[in-house]
Scaffold this active site. Structure first.
Site, mmCIF file in Angstrom:
data_model
loop_
_atom_site.group_PDB
_atom_site.id
_atom_site.type_symbol
_atom_site.label_atom_id
_atom_site.label_comp_id
_atom_site.label_asym_id
_atom_site.label_seq_id
_atom_site.Cartn_x
_atom_site.Cartn_y
_atom_site.Cartn_z
ATOM 1 N N HIS A 78 -27.519 0.776 -31.556
ATOM 2 C CA HIS A 78 -27.694 1.855 -30.569
ATOM 3 C C HIS A 78 -29.127 1.917 -30.047
ATOM 4 O O HIS A 78 -29.568 2.960 -29.569
ATOM 5 C CB HIS A 78 -27.321 3.217 -31.150
ATOM 6 C CG HIS A 78 -26.021 3.246 -31.885
ATOM 7 N ND1 HIS A 78 -24.821 3.418 -31.252
ATOM 8 C CD2 HIS A 78 -25.732 3.066 -33.200
ATOM 9 C CE1 HIS A 78 -23.849 3.384 -32.159
ATOM 10 N NE2 HIS A 78 -24.360 3.165 -33.335
ATOM 11 N N SER A 106 -45.802 -10.445 -11.164
ATOM 12 C CA SER A 106 -45.526 -9.552 -10.045
ATOM 13 C C SER A 106 -46.484 -9.845 -8.909
ATOM 14 O O SER A 106 -47.686 -10.046 -9.117
ATOM 15 C CB SER A 106 -45.719 -8.101 -10.512
ATOM 16 O OG SER A 106 -45.929 -7.256 -9.406
#
Lengths: 299, 299, 299, 299
Positions: free
Chosen positions: C6, C127
């Site tokens: 989870h 980027s």
């Protein structure tokens, strides 16, 4: 808090700004679903092949009026199935929106991030085996429900091309997908509402995470600042990237790496560096979105 | 011509009435696509996480105006992907409509039906091996294209839930699906238009097929006529079904079977039977659809 | 490193153990693909409807032998399409495996985790706007490719039910999906291999993250230890959970919370607590998997 | 009976030959499902992250032996989901096979074909409105069920890429798809068995339909016969196609058109034409398939 692209800190954002994006997308979902509801809210009482041969248009209108339904103007034995495909694909798109929110919460709740937590009732038990755990199980379920809605949409699309004036390949499948898609969409919507209603947000952790990279999230502002002063874009890029790399490598922290770099100092003073690396500067523009959505910025 | 449900002759219809159904569905497709075009016709020049931190709303508006695009009011690094999912699912629904038309033509062209034929150029060769054949290959291709559009829609739906302010899982897939879905939809639309423009309709065969069951396509009118005269529904049903079964079994033809049945004669005279078995009666109601669609009934 | 369910730290694991899971799944993929290759490696030269009416079985065998293909024993005009559906679904399952690996890498590379990084060439730019960024773009692309493979599998499944001895709805779609699925699967496989070959693993960060919860990842061992000494399961659970909650709340750290809890002291001594909270204890069992896979544990 | 490609009569085949194709495909489905059953018949009792930290391999083996399950050698908290994807895609492929059979029956039962009919109980009522109708509703339902199985397979594929050592997005969806896919596959299999067990075949109609084109189904044999005698392929093709066109146009029947064509007479005598147009010649090769499948040709 940190805005992240590719899972990597990019530039600062706010949690409210994220939610504004969900709000805008959910508003589009609501419009799609309203249109789809209108599209499917028709009936047909027009006979075995839709020709009103043995039943009059008056009878049809009377009964459908009573049921609050419009009339499909050009049916076969059945109402056209593009209508139901529109409903099922609109529900699948809603599922995608809810999954987008759910995945955000799941990311924010993960141990290393810890910025937001779906509600956890005081009487609720987490993991049955591991007493320390608190899992985003509602959000994970929403992810699963989105898959079911995509699957149901697919059935709706395959159900469109019936043979001649109809066969029952579609209706045997519709008995499964209509009920499930509407039920699952309702469940996932309520679960998402419950998650957001009871969400626990850790603003301190958001701020701490944002600072984790020592200011690298301001790298674009530095780059643009240097360019505005006349620096060549490629040169400026390499200078800022170099400072970031030295910080990543653990040689120094990012602010020091910038301060110590004579190449950067050529273009920006220490004050200008600090101004570029300010949260206020980076959040000054978010009002554009709030105003476009007619939302109260303070909310 | 015969209207068919489950592939079995049901009641009479007309080819124009079928086409009216396609027309109405295509009109809904056109509206869905117009809305989807509007939904995707936005851009965003709002920075790395959508906050207008280093680019002003004025610059964004100026550039997007120039491009003829609206502004996504609440973007992340990218425009929200529910918009593209709406486009791709709308194209998939269009694909379903075109497949519906294509499957009708494929059925009508099959050897035993022979009621309509997609165009076959005078210089065109059919099967390479079998010189007698003329195949509905355009319509079959349209069926195949509908599958591709469903697949592309699925990718569009999976592409919605990006991580935080975006990852590039969607864009790597979009490079494939945007171009293909738009190209395939355009091809399938043109192919369908070509099929319908050049369609050869064999009206005599339509009429001959309609008469193939010796009037059984009028069984519901007979049933309702008997009920109107006071017959019990179950009794009347079994009487007409019995006559049909004797005709199916080859013992007699349907009209004779009806005429010879004393149970039916109890309720309907020979003239009343003939009146119920009339094409005129069965097509009297189709104007309801033409008027609802504002189509000229004579067209 | 931390094993996570989870997204929440659960118990310790190792990176090699994760990779062993991928290895086992990829081995199953390889077997599925080998079988699928065998399944599709047949041809048919049996005439217009598969009956060998105008072509002999000898000619067929001769040509297919030459091509290195087997013979489809019961074709129509074409080879049965379940064969191609098996190939396309096997490729989609491979896509799911590669996506599983890709998502793991994307998680491990995220800023707050920082445990592993896909290769980043020294000359590569990250980027374009943010010089500090290094993004898991290869892994994200693999995620996108998995979506395309699922979509292609869907087309393969829809292509199975042809009309009579074949129509061409399948082949018009196959022109798109065979080439794309094989190409995309090859690309995604190579990209994953490149990611794993050049992966940079930060073992220190793995260890630091594992310790982030101050030992809570050992909560199950504590629970089981108390039960082994005779504690009631619910009581023991609540005691360990209580210590974890006090630590989460920032009142104390987990080890102190345990040490100070008289309820826990009733069952476990300080030494026993420390023994339960040991990495060695938790990794002692991973050899079961290595031996089952016949892998060298030291690798 | 007529073999048909593109829905158009191609060359003669037999119903048994069609069924042989289904038999071969179902045998492949059985093998795929047996393998899939083996693939999913494993369990894991290896702890929260699969490492056997707090549970021994002996306990796991003991319990799974008792359950008749194998051991997943490299699990996470759960068994790897490629296993379940293999099961669900194998069921979807079975669905495609059953749909192939169902669509054949639906075609054969249509009014204009009338060659085979799914069973219709003596007490069964057909259409509620049209007493003469007998619809292939079981086969149509099988078509619908195939769509559900494709949808379930899709969910199985999306369920593979869990986060780290598992999240529950998959299990929330599996609660829906496992039960449904297995139930729907069982229903569709039984329905198909019922259809085939009780199928009514009209051999006279098959023969009558085969003759509908007046022997055009033998056009390839004529073409090949002329080529064998030295005719140019293109020339021979155009001659046979010309005869077929005159017959289609209703000017004459195909046999007369051939007999009257001096171009054809150049290559084939009247006897040779008749020999090429023989059912015996066209069915002589089907034994190849029966022998390859080890089926009794007389069955």
């Amino acid at each position: 808090m940190a805005g992240r692209s590719h899972g990597i800190h990019a530039e600062p954002t706010t949690f409210g700004f994220k939610a504004a994006g969900w709000y805008a997308e959910l508003a589009r979902d609501a419009r799609r679903l309203e249109r789809a509801r209108e599209t499917v809210s028709v009936g047909s009482i027009s006979g075995a092949v839709g020709t009103h041969a043995n039943v009059s248009a008056e009878v049809e209108r009377h009964v459908l009026d009573d049921l609050g339904l419009g009339i499909d103007p050009a049916p076969t034995q059945v109402v056209s199935r593009d209508r139901h495909a529109e409903l099922l694909t609109s529900l699948a798109i809603l599922g995608g929106t809810l999954e987008r929110i759910a995945i955000e919460i799941r990311h924010l709740q993960r141990t290393e991030v810890g910025e937001a937590f779906e509600p956890f009732g005081s009487g609720q038990q987490g993991s049955s085996a591991m007493p320390h755990k608190r899992n985003p199980i509602l959000a994970e379920r929403v992810s699963g429900m989105a898959r079911l809605l995509r699957a149901d949409a697919l059935v709706g699309l395959e159900n469109m091309a019936l043979w001649h004036e109809r066969d029952i390949s579609h209706s045997s499948a519709e008995r499964f997908v209509f009920e499930r898609a509407l039920g699952v969409a309702a469940y996932a919507t309520r679960a998402t509402a419950d998650i957001l209603d009871g969400l626990e947000v850790d603003a301190d952790r958001m701020r701490a995470n944002l600072d984790e990279l020592g200011g690298m999230v301001y790298s674009e502002a530095l780059l643009l600042g240097m360019i505005a002063r006349g620096a060549d874009r490629q040169v400026a890029y390499r200078l800022v990237q170099g400072a970031a790399k030295r910080a990543w490598a653990g040689e120094t922290d990012f602010r020091s790496a910038l301060a110590e770099d004579p190449g950067i100092a050529e273009w920006l003073s220490a004050d200008e560096i600090e101004a570029a690396m300010s949260l206020e500067h980076h959040l000054a523009g978010i009002g554009v979105t709030y105003r476009a959505l007619e939302l109260d910025e303070s909310s």
